[in-house]
Design an enzyme around this catalytic site. Structure first.
Site, PDB file in Angstrom:
ATOM      1  N   ARG A 108       0.612  -1.085   0.094  1.00 26.25           N
ATOM      2  CA  ARG A 108       0.103  -0.138   0.107  1.00 26.25           C
ATOM      3  C   ARG A 108       0.957   1.119  -0.236  1.00 26.25           C
ATOM      4  NH1 ARG A 108      -5.225  -1.320   3.970  1.00 26.25           N
ATOM      5  NH2 ARG A 108      -6.087  -2.910   2.603  1.00 26.25           N
ATOM      6  N   ASP A 182      -5.371   2.748   3.057  1.00 30.39           N
ATOM      7  CA  ASP A 182      -6.066   2.677   1.751  1.00 30.39           C
ATOM      8  C   ASP A 182      -6.498   4.019   1.122  1.00 30.39           C
ATOM      9  OD1 ASP A 182      -8.018   2.631   3.508  1.00 30.39           O
ATOM     10  OD2 ASP A 182      -8.761   0.781   2.991  1.00 30.39           O
ATOM     11  N   ASP A 269     -11.771   4.403  15.894  1.00 30.67           N
ATOM     12  CA  ASP A 269     -12.436   5.664  15.362  1.00 30.67           C
ATOM     13  C   ASP A 269     -13.985   5.879  16.148  1.00 30.67           C
ATOM     14  OD1 ASP A 269     -13.755   3.215  14.459  1.00 30.67           O
ATOM     15  OD2 ASP A 269     -13.963   3.971  12.274  1.00 30.67           O
ATOM     16  N   HIS A 293     -13.848   3.070   2.159  1.00 26.06           N
ATOM     17  CA  HIS A 293     -14.271   1.773   1.294  1.00 26.06           C
ATOM     18  C   HIS A 293     -15.557   1.342   1.591  1.00 26.06           C
ATOM     19  CE1 HIS A 293     -12.277  -0.401   4.623  1.00 26.06           C
ATOM     20  NE2 HIS A 293     -13.239  -1.039   4.505  1.00 26.06           N
TER      21      HIS A 293
END
Ligand SMILES: *[C@@H]1O[C@H](CO)[C@@H](O)[C@H](O)[C@H]1NC(C)=O
Length: 353
Positions: A108, A182, A269, A293
């Site tokens: 990544r 990502d 989060d 995503h």
């Protein structure tokens, strides 16, 4: 004198969009309430559902959806409050953290380093769980080994967020923006966006991925207490103003973020949302231009690509959830970040001309 910021700042597209968004949010909320109610009728177990408190990638957890009994609270909690014209924001005011892990470095990081990192080399830091001399060199020493576990457990995730937070606090930056490895970050757009807000005020800017505030049961309190709050999905990226971060210090700094996460047994989060919305009573401001995503990327229209702050991608079996953009061959640019980058910044030397 404080006036609503919508009036202070010239009616740029952003502000118009913000206003429209608040209206839309209100409309959405009523629809959502209806949908949630229908869902509750159809799936009574949902209303009793427990939050999967074990090692789940943040955002992928099947979280409880609850009816917001008092929609006014929600709409209020998502609206911008009065503010003065914010000071000018430049790239160097922003601390950009990217959460990664050992096994994703090779997969990544190269594409990030080739694309958007080039636009914020000095401001972007990678938080990982190992020493990696190769990438330490490639990032000009911007890899930070958090010493956290490389597992995807709640504790490991909260541990990294905790180090990200502390590292930001040690700088003199005005904004803390967290992203995942990502994510593609549209750096100039991020900076322009933050320019609309005053870092000396409390701002929690991001995008939720659930349709209603999360509801958890606080078992520490007797009788048990229901707690409801919104949180910005980590996988879409979110930003905190320095003023807000300072207020968070008693529960989030010096490793205390991990303790708070452990107490409520929720991912990083969500813990962030719990601290800000529940403990500090500061509302999340919903920003549509952040994308994780969990959203279908193909629905972001070409005309508005430039206006977006973050993008992501995912692969579910043979199906790719990627930004729909022409450019490089999909074999070469599977997640479309190279093509997206060349669309946004065609002057880069690897872009076709
Ligand atoms: C991780 O551990 C090393 C070695 O003990 C230490 O030098 C470093 O400061 C630690 N990193 C963090 C972020 O605490």
């Amino acid at each position: 004198m404080s006036r609503p910021r919508e009036q202070v700042i010239p009616a740029s597209d952003d502000n118009a969009r913000m206003n429209a968004k608040h209206r839309r949010l209100l409309q959405t909320l009523s629809v959502v309430a209806l949908l949630a109610y229908t869902a509750l009728l159809a799936y009574p177990t949902l209303s009793r559902g427990a939050v999967d408190d074990e090692a789940s990638p943040s955002g992928k957890v099947q979280r409880i959806r609850s009816l917001h009994e008092d929609p006014t609270v929600t709409s209020e909690s998502s609206s911008a409050t009065a503010t003065l014209r914010p000071p000018t924001t430049v790239l160097d005011d922003v601390f950009i953290s990217v959460k990664t892990t050992k096994s994703y470095h090779n997969h990544r990081l190269p594409i990030i380093l080739k694309t958007w990192f080039q636009l914020a080399k000095a401001q972007t830091w990678f938080f990982t769980d190992t020493d990696d001399p190769e990438f330490q060199l490639k990032t000009n020493g911007h890899m930070i080994n958090t010493n956290c576990s490389s597992s995807h457990s709640r504790k490991a995730l909260c541990c990294k967020m905790s180090v990200e937070f502390d590292t930001f606090m040690d700088t003199d930056k005005k904004w803390f923006c967290h992203f995942d490895d990502d994510n593609y970050v549209n750096v100039p757009r991020l900076v322009r966006f933050l320019g609309d807000y005053n870092p000396r005020e409390d701002w929690y800017l991001g995008k939720p991925s659930i349709q209603a505030p999360l509801e958890i049961i606080n078992k520490e309190k007797k009788p048990t207490q229901k707690v409801k709050f919104w949180f910005a999905t980590g996988g879409a990226g979110f930003c905190l103003s320095r003023a807000l971060a300072l207020k968070m210090m008693p529960v989030a700094s010096g490793g205390k973020f991990i303790g708070t996460g452990e107490k409520i047994r929720l991912p990083d989060d969500v813990t962030m949302g719990y601290i800000i919305e529940h403990l500090l009573k500061k509302p999340l401001t919903v920003v549509d231009q952040f994308h994780s995503h969990l959203e279908p990327m193909k629905f972001i229209r070409r005309e508005i690509l430039e206006d977006q702050i973050s993008f992501s991608y995912a692969r579910n079996k043979d199906e790719w959830n990627v930004v729909k953009i022409e450019g490089f061959d999909t074999k070469y640019d599977t997640n479309r970040f190279l093509s997206l980058h060349c669309f946004l910044f065609p002057h880069f030397n690897f872009c076709p001309r």
